[in-house]
Write an enzyme that holds these catalytic residues in place. Structure first.
Site: not given
Ligand SMILES: C[C@@H](C(=O)O)C(=O)SCCNC(=O)CCNC(=O)[C@H](O)C(C)(C)COP(=O)(O)OP(=O)(O)OC[C@H]1O[C@@H](n2cnc3c(N)ncnc32)[C@H](O)[C@@H]1OP(=O)(O)O
Ligand SMILES: [Co+2]
Length: 134
Positions: A7, A79, A130
């Site tokens: 996805h 993502h 992912e």
């Molecule tokens: C239900 C399940 C499924 O499908 O089965 C799902 O999908 S659940 C989908 C939801 N779950 C997840 O997303 C889980 C994994 N995600 C995470 O752990 C978090 O969202 C992070 C990816 C670590 C980002 O967290 P957060 O935005 O709080 O961190 P941050 O502000 O410190 O960001 C660190 C750097 O990464 C960038 N950044 C953050 N999110 C981003 C994204 N989605 N795509 C691209 N870049 C991204 C920010 O701009 C920043 O860059 P700069 O430093 O350059 O400004």
């Molecule tokens: Co997902």
């Protein structure tokens, strides 16, 4: 190692409005919303012939999409999810190459009842990845 595109996820500020865009404006087949408390999101799946679109709304305090939505008020691509045959083997190979696995590093059960892991966007061309065990 990676296989099919499972996805493309789009984080949105208003899940009902986004579902209506895909159902009515784009004429797609759209699921009912499902809460994913372990992931801090609500998901709506759009079924396309060759893949799926996952519409994501924030759920609860500390949702992992909250900061993203603050930066992208209209929503945006959040993502990409690729299928892998063996998620632990994939993780070992990626970690050995220096990739960062997010969270506590262990797989969670994703929206399809299968094991998933997330990889840091800075290690994959600025795209949050992912992995889902097929
Ligand atoms: C239900 C399940 C499924 O499908 O089965 C799902 O999908 S659940 C989908 C939801 N779950 C997840 O997303 C889980 C994994 N995600 C995470 O752990 C978090 O969202 C992070 C990816 C670590 C980002 O967290 P957060 O935005 O709080 O961190 P941050 O502000 O410190 O960001 C660190 C750097 O990464 C960038 N950044 C953050 N999110 C981003 C994204 N989605 N795509 C691209 N870049 C991204 C920010 O701009 C920043 O860059 P700069 O430093 O350059 O400004
Ligand atoms: Co997902």
């Amino acid at each position: 190692m990676i296989g099919r595109l499972n996805h493309v996820a789009i984080a949105v500020p208003d899940l009902a409005a986004a579902a209506a865009v895909y159902r009515q404006t784009l004429g797609a087949s759209v699921s009912e919303p499902a809460e994913q408390p372990e992931h801090g999101v609500v998901t709506v799946f759009v079924e396309l012939p060759n893949t799926k679109i996952e519409l994501l709304g924030a759920l609860g305090e500390g949702s992992p999409i909250a900061a993203f939505l603050e930066r992208n008020a209209a929503g945006g691509i959040h993502h990409l999810c690729y299928e892998v045959a063996d998620i632990e083997a994939a993780r070992a190979q990626l970690v050995s190459q220096g990739a960062r696995v997010l969270g506590d590093g262990s797989p969670k059960i994703g929206a399809h009842g299968k094991r998933v892991l997330f990889l840091h966007p800075k290690d994959f061309c600025g795209t949050l990845v992912e992995l889902e065990e097929a």
